[in-house]
Design an enzyme around this catalytic site. Structure first.
Site, short mmCIF file in Angstrom:
data_model
loop_
_atom_site.label_atom_id
_atom_site.label_comp_id
_atom_site.label_asym_id
_atom_site.label_seq_id
_atom_site.Cartn_x
_atom_site.Cartn_y
_atom_site.Cartn_z
N TYR A 83 -15.12 30.56 32.00
CA TYR A 83 -14.63 29.24 31.39
C TYR A 83 -13.71 28.46 32.33
CZ TYR A 83 -16.07 30.91 26.89
OH TYR A 83 -16.72 31.20 25.72
N GLN A 136 -12.13 39.23 30.29
CA GLN A 136 -13.21 39.27 31.01
C GLN A 136 -14.24 38.10 31.25
OE1 GLN A 136 -12.50 40.83 28.17
NE2 GLN A 136 -14.46 41.17 26.84
N VAL A 143 -18.26 31.97 20.84
CA VAL A 143 -19.30 31.84 21.89
C VAL A 143 -20.20 33.18 22.13
CG1 VAL A 143 -19.89 30.86 24.28
CG2 VAL A 143 -18.09 29.95 22.87
#
Length: 169
Positions: free
Chosen positions: A149, A144, A106
């Protein structure tokens, strides 16, 4: 937040009927942003995007193979005029095509971070995986980005890390 809200509101009822799932943001004077499921992307452009966020270089042949063997590949594009677009986001998922999927790679271009685009990308991926009746979605996150999420509904393994890893010596 307005950026993401306009992006998602403009696309709520779109169907996945063509290679480009026209997830668009169109406003006067603003570039158009769209999500695409088309896997035909310039891998050098993808690696340049990864460079922008500080990822280590990866062999193009391996990136190509990873994309070919992924269950889902999503790209995010900025279009400033009819002939010019640039890759500003990417993610992919592997899956057993029945129960489980894992989200990988991502990435959002630094110019577009903290505007809701990463959130939109993840919601899009989750939606597509759920449409394929996949209910267990996992990912690996660097420390980090764990909070990012978590805000999307992902939880840390409550029993500690169950995953195990093998790396070549």
């Amino acid at each position: 937040m307005g950026f993401l809200k306009r992006l998602l509101n403009n696309t709520a009822d779109q169907q996945n009927t063509d290679k480009t799932d026209s997830k668009r943001l169109e406003s006067a004077g603003q570039p158009r942003i769209f999500f695409s499921l088309d896997r035909d992307i310039d891998l050098y452009e993808l690696e340049e995007l990864c460079d922008k966020v500080g990822w280590a270089r990866r062999p193009i042949r391996k990136v190509r193979k990873a994309i070919q063997h992924s269950f889902l590949v999503v790209t995010v594009w900025e279009v400033r005029n009819a002939n010019r677009k640039r890759l500003i986001g990417f993610a992919r998922a592997t899956s057993d095509c029945a129960f489980n999927a894992t989200v990988w790679d991502v990435v959002i271009h630094p110019e577009f971070q903290s505007k809701g685009l990463g959130k939109g990308l993840m919601k899009f991926i989750i939606k597509k995986l759920r449409e394929s009746d996949i209910s267990n979605i996992t990912l690996f996150a660097d420390p980090q980005v764990v909070e990012f999420y978590r805000r999307l509904g992902f939880i840390l393994d409550p029993e500690g890390i169950k995953g195990m890893f093998w790396y070549p010596s």
